[in-house]
Enzyme design. Structure first.
Site, PDB file in Angstrom:
ATOM      1  N   GLY A   8      -6.013  13.736   0.080  1.00 23.11           N
ATOM      2  CA  GLY A   8      -6.209  12.854  -1.082  1.00 23.11           C
ATOM      3  C   GLY A   8      -7.564  13.106  -1.718  1.00 23.11           C
ATOM      4  CG  ASP A  32      -4.906  15.390  -3.920  1.00 17.44           C
ATOM      5  OD1 ASP A  32      -3.792  15.278  -4.481  1.00 17.44           O
ATOM      6  OD2 ASP A  32      -5.690  14.446  -3.790  1.00 17.44           O
ATOM      7  CG  LEU A  42      -0.345  16.098   2.434  1.00 15.45           C
ATOM      8  CD1 LEU A  42      -1.538  15.182   2.690  1.00 15.45           C
ATOM      9  CD2 LEU A  42      -0.300  17.196   3.490  1.00 15.45           C
ATOM     10  CE1 TYR A 156      -0.126   1.529  -0.158  1.00 16.97           C
ATOM     11  CE2 TYR A 156      -0.466  -0.813   0.217  1.00 16.97           C
ATOM     12  CZ  TYR A 156      -0.977   0.462   0.045  1.00 16.97           C
ATOM     13  OH  TYR A 156      -2.339   0.679   0.111  1.00 16.97           O
ATOM     14  CE  LYS A 160      -1.543   2.983   2.991  1.00 14.87           C
ATOM     15  NZ  LYS A 160      -2.346   4.199   3.121  1.00 14.87           N
TER      16      LYS A 160
HETATM   17  P1  NAD Z   1      -5.804   7.504  -5.424  1.00 11.89           P
HETATM   18  O1  NAD Z   1      -4.498   7.360  -6.107  1.00 11.89           O
HETATM   19  O2  NAD Z   1      -7.043   7.415  -6.238  1.00 11.89           O
HETATM   20  O3  NAD Z   1      -5.845   8.873  -4.615  1.00 11.89           O
HETATM   21  C1  NAD Z   1      -4.805   9.228  -3.755  1.00 11.89           C
HETATM   22  C2  NAD Z   1      -4.721  10.741  -3.709  1.00 11.89           C
HETATM   23  O4  NAD Z   1      -3.595  11.074  -2.877  1.00 11.89           O
HETATM   24  C3  NAD Z   1      -4.476  11.392  -5.090  1.00 11.89           C
HETATM   25  O5  NAD Z   1      -5.431  12.384  -5.355  1.00 11.89           O
HETATM   26  C4  NAD Z   1      -3.086  11.976  -4.955  1.00 11.89           C
HETATM   27  O6  NAD Z   1      -2.889  13.182  -5.696  1.00 11.89           O
HETATM   28  C5  NAD Z   1      -2.986  12.205  -3.444  1.00 11.89           C
HETATM   29  N1  NAD Z   1      -1.576  12.331  -3.069  1.00 11.89           N
HETATM   30  C6  NAD Z   1      -0.558  11.511  -3.444  1.00 11.89           C
HETATM   31  N2  NAD Z   1       0.612  12.033  -3.046  1.00 11.89           N
HETATM   32  C7  NAD Z   1       0.318  13.180  -2.388  1.00 11.89           C
HETATM   33  C8  NAD Z   1       1.118  14.183  -1.768  1.00 11.89           C
HETATM   34  N3  NAD Z   1       2.464  14.123  -1.763  1.00 11.89           N
HETATM   35  N4  NAD Z   1       0.488  15.234  -1.184  1.00 11.89           N
HETATM   36  C9  NAD Z   1      -0.867  15.343  -1.241  1.00 11.89           C
HETATM   37  N5  NAD Z   1      -1.667  14.447  -1.814  1.00 11.89           N
HETATM   38  C10 NAD Z   1      -1.073  13.378  -2.402  1.00 11.89           C
HETATM   39  O7  NAD Z   1      -5.796   6.439  -4.234  1.00 11.89           O
HETATM   40  P2  NAD Z   1      -6.963   5.625  -3.501  1.00 11.89           P
HETATM   41  O8  NAD Z   1      -6.999   4.286  -4.089  1.00 11.89           O
HETATM   42  O9  NAD Z   1      -8.205   6.427  -3.385  1.00 11.89           O
HETATM   43  O10 NAD Z   1      -6.289   5.446  -2.065  1.00 11.89           O
HETATM   44  C11 NAD Z   1      -6.667   6.201  -0.930  1.00 11.89           C
HETATM   45  C12 NAD Z   1      -5.938   5.628   0.273  1.00 11.89           C
HETATM   46  O11 NAD Z   1      -6.348   4.257   0.463  1.00 11.89           O
HETATM   47  C13 NAD Z   1      -4.426   5.576   0.117  1.00 11.89           C
HETATM   48  O12 NAD Z   1      -3.830   5.887   1.359  1.00 11.89           O
HETATM   49  C14 NAD Z   1      -4.138   4.134  -0.243  1.00 11.89           C
HETATM   50  O13 NAD Z   1      -2.872   3.706   0.162  1.00 11.89           O
HETATM   51  C15 NAD Z   1      -5.220   3.421   0.534  1.00 11.89           C
HETATM   52  N6  NAD Z   1      -5.580   2.101  -0.023  1.00 11.89           N
HETATM   53  C16 NAD Z   1      -6.013   1.967  -1.303  1.00 11.89           C
HETATM   54  C17 NAD Z   1      -6.394   0.723  -1.768  1.00 11.89           C
HETATM   55  C18 NAD Z   1      -6.943   0.518  -3.151  1.00 11.89           C
HETATM   56  O14 NAD Z   1      -7.147  -0.633  -3.528  1.00 11.89           O
HETATM   57  N7  NAD Z   1      -7.237   1.528  -3.928  1.00 11.89           N
HETATM   58  C19 NAD Z   1      -6.292  -0.391  -0.928  1.00 11.89           C
HETATM   59  C20 NAD Z   1      -5.824  -0.225   0.368  1.00 11.89           C
HETATM   60  C21 NAD Z   1      -5.482   1.043   0.822  1.00 11.89           C
END
Ligand code: NAD
Length: 285
Positions: A8, A32, A42, A156, A160
């Site tokens: 990511g 990514d 992934l 989701y 998790k």
């Molecule tokens: P984001 O959307 O900014 O980044 C996620 C990245 O994952 C992106 O660059 C995307 O291209 C990559 N990705 C998605 N599908 C993919 C695939 N099939 N193969 C490879 N890469 C892939 O998200 P974020 O907010 O930075 O979230 C990061 C992590 O934190 C995630 O697991 C998310 O579930 C978790 N999370 C986020 C939040 C929030 O509020 N932003 C809260 C709780 C948990």
């Protein structure tokens, strides 16, 4: 300085972690779908295999740590992808790079969980069991049966919860902790990244996010989360193992102040004694 893999890496918290690692002089191998050192999907078996091969080529003979940040939010219509990226994209990637991590002797793994694990009511136990069995047909069938409103959140929060249970289960085993690999999870609340921005762009999801209680009254910032990631990868985290760190402005504590820790019921004692015996039976002298 260490060598780390970050999934990511192109966006949000993964990107912030890569930037912070590089700023501190480490080598970060970003994975990514785009804008990364390793381009891999992934959500698919082939994509995960390709990522693992490229990580082996790039890392050399060891990896000091891994950050599993690739993930998708509960966006309607992308349920299957959510389930596969959030669960298999973590479990199968980590299993594939286990030996590189073990070679470091003291590697650290940070898995991105979420505070949805404890704040979304109604996720059925059989869904978590299906995830853990990697039975994605059953995962999707259970999600679909819940109806279109619940399906995205089932995938989701379910993914998790399952990844967090998996982390705590394997994290304390001889194969992981015993080989020096400290596996932990960060459970963020709402952090202002493109993932949350996409949800804020959807009127229904935006209403839910804005009305969600955050006692500190602000969203998290990716660059602050990145500093926690760095800390969890550092020697200061040598004693952290199988832990889930909630970084959510107080939401989890707000909903569940008294839920944990709980006094241990007396009838749990035999199970504890058995686990102690099992541990000592396999522990090397
Ligand atoms: P984001 O959307 O900014 O980044 C996620 C990245 O994952 C992106 O660059 C995307 O291209 C990559 N990705 C998605 N599908 C993919 C695939 N099939 N193969 C490879 N890469 C892939 O998200 P974020 O907010 O930075 O979230 C990061 C992590 O934190 C995630 O697991 C998310 O579930 C978790 N999370 C986020 C939040 C929030 O509020 N932003 C809260 C709780 C948990």
């Amino acid at each position: 300085m260490g060598v780390y893999v970050v999934t990511g890496a192109a966006s949000g918290m993964g990107r912030a972690a890569v930037e912070q690692l590089r700023w501190e002089g480490h080598r970060a191998i970003g994975v990514d779908l785009h804008n990364a050192d390793v381009i891999a999907d992934l959500s698919t078996e082939d994509g995960r295999r390709h990522a693992i091969e490229e990580i082996y080529k790039s890392a050399g003979n060891r990896l000091d740590g891994a950050v599993l940040a690739a993930g998708l939010g509960p966006i309607p219509g992308r349920e299957e992808l959510v389930a596969k990226v959030n669960f298999l994209g973590v479990v199968e990637l980590l299993e594939g790079i286990h030996d590189l991590l073990a070679a470091a002797g003291n590697a650290k793994v940070v898995i991105f969980s979420s505070n949805s694990t404890t704040t979304v009511p109604g996720i059925p136990k059989e869904l978590i069991a299906a995830f853990k069995a990697r039975d994605m047909d059953s995962v999707l069938a259970i999600g679909e049966a819940a109806g279109p409103d619940a399906f995205p959140n089932f995938m989701y929060a379910g993914s998790k919860i399952a990844i967090t249970h998996w982390m705590r289960t394997i994290g304390v085993t001889e194969e992981w902790a015993g080989r020096g690999i400290r596996v932990n999870a960060l459970a963020p609340g709402a952090v202002r990244t493109p993932l949350i921005d996409k949800q804020l762009a959807d009127p229904e999801l935006a209403k839910a996010i804005k009305s969600f209680p955050i006692p500190v009254r602000e969203f998290g910032k990716p660059e602050e989360v990145a500093k926690w990631v760095i800390f969890m990868l550092s020697p200061a985290a040598n004693f952290l193992c199988g832990s889930v760190i909630f970084l959510d402005g107080g939401t989890d504590a707000y909903f569940r102040a008294d839920d944990w820790p709980q006094p241990l019921p007396a009838d749990e004692m035999p199970r504890y004694i058995q686990k102690m015996q099992e541990f000592n039976a396999v522990k090397p002298e």
